[in-house]
Write a protein that holds these residues in place. Structure first.
Motif: not given
Length: 199
Positions: A4-11, A45-50
Motif C-alpha cells: 500500500l505504501r509503495k503504491h500510495a500515489s496511484e491509489l 493539489v492531487q499531483k503534488v500529493l502524489q
C-alpha cells in the motif's frame, strides 16, 4: 502495508483528495475555502500529493502542505517546483524519518563536476546525457547504497535542488530505498556527514 505504501500515489485519486480536503475543512475551513479550487485547482493539489507519496513523504500534515502551495502558487504553477517547496517546509519530518533524533545525517554527495554536468543536462531536458555517464552514475550510486544498507544505515544522496526531483525519479526505478534530499531539506540543528562522494 508495504504494498500500500509503495503504491500510495496511484491509489490517491480525485475522490480521495476531495475527502482529504473535506477533513481539512473541519480544522482549517478558511484555508480550504480560500485556496481550493479558487486559487489552486484540485488536480494540482492531487499531483503534488502524489509526488510526495511516490517518494514516501507523509501527507498527514495537509494543512502545512496546502498553506505552502498557496504561498508559492503565485510565483509558479509547476507541480515539481511546488512539491520542492512543500518538501522544504516538511524537511524536519522527512529527515526525522531517516535518522530519527540523531543530530548527524550521513549522506553521499556527487562530485562538483558531475553535479554541474547533471544540472546542465537536466536543464536541457536530459539531451546532453550519454548512456555511459548515466550507467556509471547508476552503478556507482547503487553499489554505494548497497554498502550503506549492509552497514545498517539508510542510503541518502544530497544534491542541488535544481536536480533533486529529476535525479530521484531516475534513480528510484533501480534503487527504491534511496532517499534523494536537496540541500535546503536539511533542517536547522542537523549536521551532515559526507560518507561518500560519487564521481
Amino acid at each position: 502495508s508495504q504494498v500500500l505504501r509503495k503504491h500510495a500515489s496511484e491509489l490517491l485519486g480525485r475522490e480521495e483528495v476531495q475527502e482529504l480536503l473535506e477533513h481539512l475543512k473541519k480544522i482549517a475551513p478558511k484555508l480550504v475555502e480560500d485556496v481550493v479550487p479558487k486559487v489552486i485547482p484540485t488536480a494540482t493539489v492531487q499531483k503534488v500529493l502524489q509526488n510526495l507519496l511516490t517518494e514516501g513523504v507523509s501527507i498527514r500534515d495537509a494543512k502545512t502542505i496546502l498553506e505552502t502551495m498557496a504561498e508559492h502558487f503565485t510565483s509558479t504553477q509547476d507541480t515539481g517546483l511546488l512539491t520542492g517547496a512543500v518538501r522544504t517546509k516538511l524537511a524536519r519530518a522527512i529527515v526525522q524519518q531517516i535518522v530519527g533524533n540523531e543530530p548527524v545525517v550521513p549522506v553521499m554527495t556527487l562530485s562538483p563536476k558531475l553535479e554541474g554536468m547533471l544540472i546542465q543536462a537536466f536543464n536541457n531536458g536530459g539531451a546532453d546525457l550519454d548512456g555511459a555517464t548515466t550507467e556509471s552514475l547508476l552503478n556507482n550510486v547503487a553499489k554505494t547504497s548497497e554498502d550503506i544498507e549492509a552497514a545498517g544505515a539508510n542510503p541518502v544522496l544530497l544534491v542541488s535542488s535544481a536536480i533533486r526531483m529529476s535525479l530521484s525519479r531516475f534513480l528510484r526505478r533501480s534503487i527504491p530505498n534511496l532517499v534523494v534530499l536537496a540541500n535546503e531539506e536539511i533542517p536547522d540543528g542537523k549536521q551532515i556527514r559526507i560518507t561518500n562522494v560519487i564521481g
